[in-house]
Design a protein around this motif. Structure first.
Motif, PDB file in Angstrom:
ATOM      1  N   SER A   2      -3.689   7.940  -8.214  1.00 12.39           N
ATOM      2  CA  SER A   2      -3.624   7.676  -6.777  1.00 12.39           C
ATOM      3  C   SER A   2      -2.490   6.694  -6.442  1.00 12.39           C
ATOM      4  N   LYS A   3      -1.745   7.015  -5.401  1.00 11.31           N
ATOM      5  CA  LYS A   3      -0.631   6.145  -4.980  1.00 11.31           C
ATOM      6  C   LYS A   3      -0.987   5.409  -3.696  1.00 11.31           C
ATOM      7  N   LYS A   4      -0.415   4.222  -3.554  1.00 13.18           N
ATOM      8  CA  LYS A   4      -0.571   3.453  -2.311  1.00 13.18           C
ATOM      9  C   LYS A   4       0.647   3.730  -1.426  1.00 13.18           C
ATOM     10  N   ILE A   5       0.356   4.201  -0.207  1.00 14.04           N
ATOM     11  CA  ILE A   5       1.434   4.630   0.692  1.00 14.04           C
ATOM     12  C   ILE A   5       1.392   3.790   1.961  1.00 14.04           C
ATOM     13  N   CYS A   6       2.536   3.241   2.318  1.00 14.52           N
ATOM     14  CA  CYS A   6       2.654   2.425   3.534  1.00 14.52           C
ATOM     15  C   CYS A   6       3.581   3.148   4.506  1.00 14.52           C
ATOM     16  N   ILE A   7       3.027   3.542   5.670  1.00 11.61           N
ATOM     17  CA  ILE A   7       3.822   4.271   6.669  1.00 11.61           C
ATOM     18  C   ILE A   7       4.238   3.303   7.771  1.00 11.61           C
ATOM     19  N   LEU A   8       5.529   3.276   8.060  1.00  9.61           N
ATOM     20  CA  LEU A   8       6.046   2.501   9.195  1.00  9.61           C
ATOM     21  C   LEU A   8       6.402   3.497  10.288  1.00  9.61           C
TER      22      LEU A   8
END
Ligand SMILES: Cc1cc2nc3c(=O)[nH]c(=O)nc-3n(C[C@H](O)[C@H](O)[C@H](O)COP(=O)(O)O)c2cc1C
Length: 186
Positions: A2-8
């Motif tokens: 699982s990856k941690k994704i940060c959306i701006l």
């Protein structure tokens, strides 16, 4: 894994085309087991970089300006993948996104050599123009940005032909491209 994704999200239109790309991306990537946090920059109090070069002294609050970037910094530091989501504004990213991105410099300042944390990156963009030529300036900016940061490009969805908010809902292939890009992350 699982990856941690940060959306701006740099779009001010909460029901706009960029948001539709984001929603479809999130659907695909959450179904693939990834963890997402999305920041709607328009709703946040984020000031422009002062260029003071005095940040990086405190890992829990790296910038001298104390505003809503404080919410983004920990998510940015933890994230494996940064998603830059924006409408095309004057052949570039929106001011909201540029403003927030400039402020990430405070995190590089935590390192004596200004080393940026290494990330994977994705660009989701909606635009009125739908030609390669129209996309060329912002594509060059994005490629140049991540090259210079030492980041790795995982993909771009360029959704052209969309002027009115929500017009993308009539273009299932563009929404599908965002969903599939999200799902491809593992
Ligand atoms: C200030 C402004 C500048 C824009 N500049 C461009 C542009 O340079 N090229 C283009 O193709 N579309 C341009 N557009 C159109 C938007 O990119 C398009 O409407 C997009 O779908 C908006 O995304 P949103 O619904 O997420 O806000 C511009 C729109 C605005 C409001």
């Amino acid at each position: 894994m699982s990856k941690k994704i940060c959306i701006l999200n740099g779009s001010p239109r909460q029901n706009g085309n960029t948001k539709a790309l984001i929603n479809n991306f999130i659907k695909g990537t959450e179904e693939a087991g990834n963890e997402v946090i999305c920041f709607d920059l328009q709703k946040m109090d984020i000031h422009g970089c002062l260029g003071c070069c005095s940040g990086g002294k405190d890992i829990s609050s790296p910038c001298v300006q104390k505003d809503d970037m404080e919410k983004i910094y920990p998510a940015y530091m933890k994230a494996d993948i940064i998603v830059l989501a924006s409408p095309m504004y004057y052949w570039g990213i929106s001011g909201q996104l540029k403003c927030a991105f400039d402020r990430l410099f405070a995190v590089a300042e935590l390192d004596p050599g200004y080393a940026n944390p290494v990330k994977d990156c994705i660009l989701l963009m909606a635009a009125e123009g739908d030609t390669e030529d129209n996309f060329a300036p912002v594509k060059a900016f994005y490629k140049g940005l991540i090259h210079n940061l030492g980041w790795n490009d995982l993909g771009i969805v360029y959704a052209g032909g969309n002027m009115d908010a929500g017009s993308i809902l009539n273009k299932p292939e563009q929404l599908k491209a965002a969903e599939e890009l999200g799902r491809s992350i593992s």
